[in-house]
Design a protein around this motif. Structure first.
Motif, PDB file in Angstrom:
ATOM      1  N   TYR A  52       0.921  -1.171   0.085  1.00 35.83           N
ATOM      2  CA  TYR A  52      -0.232   0.008  -0.057  1.00 35.83           C
ATOM      3  C   TYR A  52       0.805   1.373  -0.057  1.00 35.83           C
ATOM      4  CZ  TYR A  52      -4.396  -2.256   0.507  1.00 35.83           C
ATOM      5  OH  TYR A  52      -5.691  -3.043   0.131  1.00 35.83           O
ATOM      6  N   THR A  53       2.188   1.207   0.355  1.00 38.19           N
ATOM      7  CA  THR A  53       2.826   2.326   0.446  1.00 38.19           C
ATOM      8  C   THR A  53       3.875   2.231  -0.728  1.00 38.19           C
ATOM      9  OG1 THR A  53       4.597   1.343   1.732  1.00 38.19           O
ATOM     10  CG2 THR A  53       2.915   2.889   3.035  1.00 38.19           C
ATOM     11  N   PHE A  96       0.261   5.230  -0.613  1.00 39.83           N
ATOM     12  CA  PHE A  96      -0.074   5.676   0.440  1.00 39.83           C
ATOM     13  C   PHE A  96       0.994   6.022   1.662  1.00 39.83           C
ATOM     14  CE2 PHE A  96      -3.925   3.667  -1.080  1.00 39.83           C
ATOM     15  CZ  PHE A  96      -4.789   4.646  -0.970  1.00 39.83           C
ATOM     16  N   PHE A 128     -10.667   3.114  -4.425  1.00 41.32           N
ATOM     17  CA  PHE A 128      -9.753   4.339  -4.463  1.00 41.32           C
ATOM     18  C   PHE A 128     -10.104   5.320  -5.415  1.00 41.32           C
ATOM     19  CE2 PHE A 128      -6.868   1.284  -2.050  1.00 41.32           C
ATOM     20  CZ  PHE A 128      -7.416   1.681  -0.841  1.00 41.32           C
ATOM     21  N   GLU A 188      -8.327   8.032   7.190  1.00 38.06           N
ATOM     22  CA  GLU A 188      -7.510   7.076   7.388  1.00 38.06           C
ATOM     23  C   GLU A 188      -7.707   5.563   6.711  1.00 38.06           C
ATOM     24  OE1 GLU A 188      -5.368   7.312  11.178  1.00 38.06           O
ATOM     25  OE2 GLU A 188      -6.347   9.277  11.009  1.00 38.06           O
ATOM     26  N   LEU A 209      -3.073   4.402   7.021  1.00 40.33           N
ATOM     27  CA  LEU A 209      -2.441   5.070   5.915  1.00 40.33           C
ATOM     28  C   LEU A 209      -3.381   6.255   5.779  1.00 40.33           C
ATOM     29  CD1 LEU A 209      -1.504   1.803   3.797  1.00 40.33           C
ATOM     30  CD2 LEU A 209      -0.122   2.904   5.437  1.00 40.33           C
ATOM     31  N   VAL A 210      -2.578   7.083   4.927  1.00 44.95           N
ATOM     32  CA  VAL A 210      -3.511   8.306   4.226  1.00 44.95           C
ATOM     33  C   VAL A 210      -2.858   8.469   2.868  1.00 44.95           C
ATOM     34  CG1 VAL A 210      -4.058   9.238   6.429  1.00 44.95           C
ATOM     35  CG2 VAL A 210      -1.750   9.977   5.437  1.00 44.95           C
ATOM     36  N   SER A 211      -3.574   9.162   2.138  1.00 43.79           N
ATOM     37  CA  SER A 211      -3.232   9.708   0.879  1.00 43.79           C
ATOM     38  C   SER A 211      -2.011  10.759   1.149  1.00 43.79           C
ATOM     39  CB  SER A 211      -4.540  10.337  -0.002  1.00 43.79           C
ATOM     40  OG  SER A 211      -3.787  10.883  -1.071  1.00 43.79           O
TER      41      SER A 211
END
Length: 128
Positions: A20-21, A26, A80, A52, A42-44
């Motif tokens: 995800y990162t 993210f 998303f 979150e 996580l956040v954008s």
């Protein structure tokens, strides 16, 4: 009222964090140890104070059958928003992401669906 937190059940928090990162882009916001798991959000990068996403362990007995049923039926666990589904599809495919649905235009909405490597299908969407 606003959406503060949404979660996606993952089979391995560390693997999910990397995907995800490193792949999706993210940014980790919160990491708090909780026994054998973590409160991991996580956040954008475009909205660091926005909604979150919790990478929630899928250890509850009800989660496995739920996730399997969604994947078997081709139903994304979450969605998303992206600016350009075709561009994001190309970028992610170039990084080795497996798509179960290539970009599909249905009127003003374009979607694509991929496997997050953690037991979920994830949809990307853009609407005009």
């Amino acid at each position: 009222m606003r959406i503060h937190l949404s979660s996606v059940f993952v089979d391995d928090q560390e693997k999910a964090l990397r995907f995800y990162t490193d792949i999706l882009g993210f940014v980790k916001k919160t990491e708090v140890p909780l026994g054998e798991h973590r409160w991991l959000t996580l956040v954008s990068p475009e909205a660091p104070d926005g909604t979150e996403l919790l990478l929630e362990p899928d250890s509850h007995p009800a989660v496995g059958p739920y996730k399997s049923a969604l994947v078997d039926d081709g139903i994304p666990a979450t969605s998303f928003a992206v600016d350009d589904v075709h561009a994001e599809f190309g970028r992610l495919r170039g990084l080795g992401v497996h798509f179960t649905q290539e970009p599909l235009e249905t009127g003003p909405v374009t979607t694509a669906v991929f496997d997050d490597t953690c037991g979920n299908l994830i949809q990307i969407v853009h609407s005009e």
